[in-house]
Enzyme design. Structure first.
Site, mmCIF file in Angstrom:
data_model
loop_
_atom_site.group_PDB
_atom_site.id
_atom_site.type_symbol
_atom_site.label_atom_id
_atom_site.label_comp_id
_atom_site.label_asym_id
_atom_site.label_seq_id
_atom_site.Cartn_x
_atom_site.Cartn_y
_atom_site.Cartn_z
ATOM 1 C CD GLU A 21 -2.816 0.813 2.435
ATOM 2 O OE1 GLU A 21 -3.605 1.977 2.842
ATOM 3 O OE2 GLU A 21 -2.548 -0.129 3.358
ATOM 4 C CG ASP A 25 -2.410 8.352 7.309
ATOM 5 O OD1 ASP A 25 -2.780 7.535 7.421
ATOM 6 O OD2 ASP A 25 -2.753 8.934 5.949
#
Length: 264
Positions: free
Chosen positions: A50, A61
């Site tokens: 990824e 995130d």
């Protein structure tokens, strides 16, 4: 024709193995360092990469990947350069690669142009956490035209009705977010997401991969209980940011061994 991603999941299923997806931020520590990190991850046992596309406001995130994204942008990493990285990776590896990024970059690039260029570079699809299922139609159509996957999400709070909607167009794999919140290593109760995965598997054969919070072999085994794969990001990115590539390889290797031992 099967894609690299589909082939990999079929291969894992035939071998009765759990998949290991490793997240790496493009441009960290630099272009050459990212290529080295992909080689390292694959050799250590990663099945899928990824590849994080740096963005100034990565809302899904946590602090580690935020920091990596910020540093990569400061060093000049852009979406076109991410595609250049993928081209370079394809010179030495056929590991499935999914670009994980945010919709602003992709809107600016243009969905049709992006998917054409991504396909030409050797990318296998995209993960876009800030685009809900209801708003994914244009990008999904552009991806489908190029034979690319657009991964969708479920969370511990996803309702049965929404699971049904998601499963009708699920592609590549379903990203099962283990906890409400952002990425980052922490102790997690995987019971809620396991319940969701059980509902998902009643409605689709698309593989399920659990992500968020996984930073150790023990956590990976726990997360993989009902899933077909686990996704490890922050724990690896942290070591790469600290210039500890050998430790990152060792962590990936230990997670790979733990997953294999648990299945066998």
């Amino acid at each position: 024709m099967m894609s690299r991603l589909q082939d990999k999941f079929n291969e894992l299923k035939a071998a009765n193995k759990k998949g290991l997806v490793i997240y790496l931020t493009a441009g960290i520590p630099d272009m050459e360092g990212t290529l080295a990190a992909v080689k390292m991850a694959e050799q250590a046992g990663a099945d899928i990469i990824e590849l994080g596309i740096p963005f100034s406001d990565p809302m899904a995130d946590g602090p580690i990947i935020q920091s990596a994204s910020y540093q990569a942008i400061k060093k000049g990493m852009t979406l076109p350069k991410v595609l250049e990285l993928v081209k370079e990776i394809r010179k030495f590896s056929q590991i499935p690669i999914l670009g994980m990024g945010y919709i602003n970059n992709m809107l600016n690039y243009g969905f049709d142009k992006l998917t054409v260029d991504a396909k030409a570079a050797g990318m296998d699809g995209f993960i876009i956490p800030d685009v809900p299922h209801e708003e994914s139609g244009d990008m999904k159509q552009a991806c489908k035209a190029q034979g690319l996957h657009l991964v969708e999400f479920v969370t511990p709070g996803t309702t049965d009705a929404r699971i049904g909607e998601t499963c009708t167009t699920a592609d590549g794999f379903i990203y099962c977010v283990s906890v409400n919140g952002v990425t980052g290593v922490r102790k997690i109760d995987y019971g809620p997401i396991n319940n969701v995965i059980e509902h998902v598997k009643k409605q689709t054969n698309t593989p399920c991969a659990v992500g968020f919070g996984i930073g150790s072999p023990e956590a990976a085994v726990e997360a993989a209980a009902k899933a077909d794969a686990v996704i490890v990001g922050s724990a690896v990115v942290k070591l790469i940011l600290e210039d500890k590539q050998a430790e990152a390889a060792e962590l990936i290797g230990r997670i790979r061994q733990a997953l294999d031992k648990k299945v066998s």
